[in-house]
Design a protein around this motif. Structure first.
Motif, short mmCIF file in Angstrom:
data_model
loop_
_atom_site.label_atom_id
_atom_site.label_comp_id
_atom_site.label_asym_id
_atom_site.label_seq_id
_atom_site.Cartn_x
_atom_site.Cartn_y
_atom_site.Cartn_z
N LEU A 606 0.84 -1.19 0.00
CA LEU A 606 0.00 0.00 0.00
C LEU A 606 0.88 1.25 0.00
O LEU A 606 2.02 1.20 0.47
N GLU A 610 -1.29 5.08 3.39
CA GLU A 610 -2.44 4.20 3.64
C GLU A 610 -2.10 3.04 4.58
O GLU A 610 -2.97 2.26 4.94
N LYS A 627 -4.83 -5.36 4.15
CA LYS A 627 -5.95 -4.43 4.34
C LYS A 627 -7.28 -5.16 4.32
O LYS A 627 -8.12 -4.98 5.22
#
Length: 680
Positions: A606, A610, A627
């Motif tokens: 990422l 993030e 995630k």
């Protein structure tokens, strides 16, 4: 009665899936081998019917186990590679590759040598996948506590042969509640003793095969270099020199052998320099580096262009002149410089081949560049030695002519095709999807097709001689290349092309992963895609971001089917191939819901802004897979894929989540229950 049964099934599904599954329990320990040498031991106990996978399971299937040893620099070094206990080998007919897996238990050991005497602990990150009816990707971190390393005790401990086990074991917290989810995802065949081998033995054998293949490939490259305009005419000239300058036949044979050995030493020295400069381990690491592969691609395109006649790659003339003067000295030194002169003068033909071999060998790592140069130089030197020892054989050599340039051009086509393999490697590592399977095969079809046309005499290049007729050998070669070109064409429609397995991107890395006319026959390639969407399994419009998919569902006023999946999830593929492909279900997925596929094992990093630390698990969330896995764990207390949920346009669940559901009727009923609630 049927409704009651369906409700009971869904309720059971909720109980099964609304929990964090952890089918592998770990115990770690440290064994002290000497004052500063230790063995890190990781023992895995695997729940019944679950499988964990080896570090060496081939690409294209489930995910292999990976170890990352933290903070090595200045503290400790690894002694060899991580060694595994025996594993089993079976063929997975979903991914069409062999899989190496552990059942019930597994042991991993790694020897380390501590260089920092104040080091108190070693941290190891572990990534692995475990599968049954569902697949789970896991990240674990282990901390191995080390005893105090006393420098004055080195001599005493060095003379001791006993191995002392230190440090107590560490065990991850696991749920005592176990759920049996049904049949295994892998059909185990009868495993023979030959198939159950230690990873160390397999790795050693694989390395031996790899080095042997490099040697053979390099030997063929050396033979090809002999048949180029820069080298072939040198054979009679060199042989003539030895026969005229040597006083006796015995002396001529001795000088010819010294000359051949000198050629081998020069090229092996080149391979040694490449290994020495880059380092054996770093070469292997570089082979998966995006920029390293792109640079190799550019280098090979330059080499190919040279062979095709665009220009010649030559070393400075001053080098050849200086070496020639040294060659006049005579004796062993003079012969050594003669061999060096051959290498320099013939560089315009041998350079691209040597460069290609070094590039390919470097991607294997270790001492592969040395092995490669040994194979190449052996093939190059052997004819010079043999013809000098037996001059009468010279009469059997074909005369120089235009055919030598044909060989050179043919090598150019081969190098150009090989170049795109390295560009494909870079694309696969970065997951950019610029060079998917279909485009790669189209490029190869164009290259080999052009080569076939050239061999048939319908295409001429700058250095070709006028062609009055085709030799029998050239016709056979043209037919062979044409057959290979035709063989590649069905690959555009999903044929596996097993002859070139490992060269093109895998079937899953393509525009039509299921092929055209096969399981993916219902795929429509002319569908107008919404922003951020792509064509997923069975040609279903799919989103890979939850917020983007939910926004589109709200826009078109349809419920969202959230699909927690994985690139290497076997039963995810089974659902997509065997259940989603049913016409009645495919119609629902294409027209009545918005598919949001969240890939929980995708290891693409990422953006820094993030990345975060999970409030639920405390783990660092660094990749896309992290995630979506954290989202699944946080919201549904589940970490297994596949997992399906139907939501309304606000993200509220409309029915009970379900996992692997091979019964199409049951899955259809589940879909309809969620859609009906949305409509109400």
């Amino acid at each position: 009665m049927k409704k009651i049964f369906l409700f009971a099934s869904l309720l059971l599904s909720l109980v099964i899936h609304a929990q964090i599954l952890d089918p592998v329990q770990w115990k770690t320990s440290v064994k002290q081998l000497s004052n500063n040498e230790f063995e890190l031991v990781m023992n895995a106990t695997i729940d019944n019917e679950w499988h964990m996978y080896s570090q060496f399971t081939p690409e294209g299937g489930v995910l292999p186990t990976e170890f990352t040893y933290k903070n090595q620099k200045g503290n400790y070094s690894l002694v060899g590679k991580t060694v595994e206990s025996p594993y089993k080998k079976v063929f997975n007919d979903i991914f069409e590759v062999d899989e190496y897996f552990f059942a019930h238990n597994a042991t991993f050991t790694q020897k380390v040598k501590v260089t920092n005497t104040s080091l108190k602990e070693i941290k190891v990150d572990l990534f692995y996948q475990v599968c049954k009816e569902q697949c789970i990707t896991q990240d674990k971190s282990f901390t191995f506590k080390l005893p105090v390393i006393k420098s004055e005790a080195v001599k005493e401990l060095a003379s001791t042969e006993n191995v002392t086990e230190v440090v107590t074991s560490v065990m991850d917290t696991v749920s005592e509640e176990k759920i049996v989810l049904g049949t295994d995802t892998i059909t185990e065949k009868e495993i023979t003793k030959d198939e159950v081998v230690t990873a160390e033995h397999v790795e050693q054998k694989a390395e031996e095969r790899s080095f042997l293949s490099i040697f053979i490939f390099a030997f063929l490259g050396g033979f090809a270099a002999l048949l180029t305009p820069c080298v072939f005419p040198m054979i009679p000239m060199t042989v003539s020199f030895f026969t005229k300058q040597s006083k006796t036949k015995a002396e001529g044979k001795k000088n010819a052998i010294i000359y051949g050995v000198s050629i081998i030493l020069i090229y092996v020295l080149l391979g040694s320099l490449v290994t020495g400069i880059f380092g054996a381990d770093s070469l292997n690491a570089l082979s998966t580096n995006v920029w390293f592969n792109i640079i190799f691609f550019i280098i090979l395109v330059v080499f190919a262009s040279s062979f095709l006649g665009a220009f010649e790659i030559v070393l400075p003339n001053s080098w050849a002149n200086k070496v020639d003067r040294q060659a006049d000295r005579g004796g062993i030194i003079g012969i050594l410089f003669m061999a060096l002169a051959l290498a320099i003068v013939s560089f315009s033909c041998t350079g691209p081949i040597v460069g290609t071999l070094l590039v390919e060998a470097a991607s294997k790592g270790g001492i592969a560049p040395i092995i490669g140069m040994l194979g190449f130089s052996s093939a190059l030197a052997l004819p010079f030695m043999l013809f000098a020892m037996f001059p009468g054989w010279m009469n059997s050599l074909p005369k120089s002519g235009g055919w030598l340039n044909t060989v050179k051009v043919s090598l150019g086509f081969l190098e150009l095709a090989l170049a795109f393999k390295f560009l494909s490697n870079a694309d696969l590592v970065s997951q950019s999807h610029w060079l998917e399977r279909e485009l790669f095969l189209a490029i190869w079809i164009a290259i080999f097709g052009a080569w076939a046309v050239y061999l048939f005499g319908k295409l001429t290049l700058p250095h070709d001689s006028p062609l009055t007729h085709l030799s029998v050998g050239r016709i056979y070669m043209a037919i062979l290349v044409t057959i290979f070109t035709v063989y590649l064409i069905p690959g555009l429609w999903g044929a596996p092309l097993k002859l070139i397995s490992g060269f093109p991107p895998p079937m899953t890395y393509s525009e039509s992963p299921y092929g055209i006319g096969g399981n993916g026959s219902s795929v429509q390639t002319n569908v107008e895609l919404p922003e951020h969407a792509h064509l997923g399994p069975q040609g279903i419009i799919a989103f890979e971001d939850y917020e983007e998919g939910l926004a589109y569902a709200k826009k078109v006023n349809k419920p969202a089917l959230v699909d927690f999946t994985g690139d290497a999830c076997v039963n995810c593929r089974k659902m997509e191939e065997n259940v989603w492909s049913k016409p009645e279900i495919l119609n629902i997925l294409k027209n009545e819901v918005v598919l949001i596929s969240l890939v929980c094992d995708r290891r693409i990093e990422l953006p820094k802004e993030e990345q975060y630390v999970s409030k639920e698990t405390g783990k660092e969330i660094k990749t896309i897979g992290n995630k979506w896995s954290d989202f699944q764990i946080t919201r549904y207390k589940s970490n297994a894929q596949p997992l399906y949920i139907i939501q309304d346009t606000e993200g509220k669940d409309l029915n009970i989540p379900v996992g692997y559901t091979p019964d199409a009727e049951e899955y259809k009923a589940w879909l309809e229950s969620g859609i009906n609630k949305f409509k109400k």
